[in-house]
Design an enzyme around this catalytic site. Structure first.
Site, mmCIF file in Angstrom:
data_model
loop_
_atom_site.group_PDB
_atom_site.id
_atom_site.type_symbol
_atom_site.label_atom_id
_atom_site.label_comp_id
_atom_site.label_asym_id
_atom_site.label_seq_id
_atom_site.Cartn_x
_atom_site.Cartn_y
_atom_site.Cartn_z
ATOM 1 N N SER A 1 0.961 -1.205 0.042
ATOM 2 C CA SER A 1 -0.019 0.208 -0.078
ATOM 3 C C SER A 1 0.651 1.246 0.006
ATOM 4 C CB SER A 1 -0.987 0.059 1.340
ATOM 5 O OG SER A 1 -1.550 1.443 1.266
ATOM 6 N N TYR B 1 -3.316 -1.204 10.213
ATOM 7 C CA TYR B 1 -3.162 -1.590 8.695
ATOM 8 C C TYR B 1 -1.884 -1.147 8.196
ATOM 9 C CZ TYR B 1 -4.524 -1.383 3.849
ATOM 10 O OH TYR B 1 -4.384 -1.261 2.514
#
Length: 284
Positions: free
Chosen positions: A177, A190
């Site tokens: 990400s 996350y």
């Protein structure tokens, strides 16, 4: 091609969210992706393959000639739609529910994929869990642990089971990400796992390269998937991705080509790489 731009209608859903409830509906390449047999005769296992990026990758792989196992938690209707798309492309699709936090389930997925297809060429570690918290103290211990078990521990279990079954030319592709390098504080757990995934990718690539197995990762920026209205505040959903240079979030279809490139045997010198699909945003 023209894709929708924010502001989007304010919306929220229960976790993990549903594609058919999103406004606008995500584009997985149903009408646009055209294959050219890049992956003909190959077999892939994709986690989180029921919706979002996973569905787009499953569709693209099928149209490139690969059979696909679709791993998912319990979103049965979503998984059946992905299966339909794979079979419509003329390929075999398996759908397997279950919790990737369980190491034995991860190992069973790999075993069944290999036994069913007679081979396993590609593992896409894409499934992820995220939740938004405004302050550090609000994050429950259980939430932190679940995020790590789903996002990074499962990747270890799956990759460890898959590598011995892969031949020279195999590919492991992980979903990192932009949060790997530019963490969103509201997504602390996350983002931390995504940094670990990027590090895991580079280290594992060095371990497996002598065996002809390539390990890489894709680092998406904002992508319009069910996880967004299910885990972010409504105001954030409405303006999701508008602060990026392109002015909008990516559609899942726009990620698929990166995963195809990394799976393609012609990408034989690409190992330990991060392909950033981030709409022109600087990583750090």
């Amino acid at each position: 091609m023209t894709f929708p731009k924010p502001p989007f209608p304010k919306q929220s859903q229960p976790v993990p969210g549903r594609t058919d409830k999103m406004q606008p509906r995500p584009d997985h390449g149903e009408e646009s992706y055209r294959g050219s047999e890049k992956l003909k005769g190959m077999a892939a296992l994709i986690t989180g393959g029921d919706s979002g990026i996973g569905r787009a990758v499953a569709l693209a792989y099928a149209r490139e000639g690969a059979d696909v196992m679709i791993s998912y938690l319990d979103e049965h209707e979503e998984a059946e739609e992905t299966k339909r798309l794979v079979e419509e492309a003329g390929q075999t699709a398996l759908v397997k529910p279950g919790d990737l936090q369980d190491a034995e389930h991860c190992r069973a997925l790999v075993r069944e994929a290999h036994e069913t297809f007679g081979r396993l060429d590609i593992l896409v570690n894409n499934a992820a869990h995220q939740m938004h918290f405004d302050s550090f103290e609000e994050i429950p211990d259980e939430e932190w642990e679940r995020t790590f078990r789903t996002n990074i521990h499962a990747m270890f279990y799956l990759s460890k089971a898959a590598a011995p079954r892969m031949e020279d030319g195999g590919a492991i592709i992980n979903t990192a990400s932009i949060n790997s390098d530019k963490p969103n504080p509201g997504l602390l757990a996350y983002a931390t796992t995504k940094g670990a995934i990027q590090n895991f990718t580079v280290g594992l690539a060095q371990m497996l390269a002598p065996r002809g197995i390539r390990v890489n990762c894709v680092a998406p920026g904002p992508v319009w998937t069910p996880l967004i209205p299910a885990t972010l505040p409504e105001d954030s959903v409405s303006h999701f991705g508008e602060n990026y240079p392109i002015g909008r979030p990516a559609q899942p279809a726009e990620l698929a080509t990166a995963y195809v490139m990394l799976a393609d045997p012609l990408s034989s010198y690409t190992a330990g790489a991060t392909v950033a699909v981030i709409g022109g945003q600087a990583m750090m």
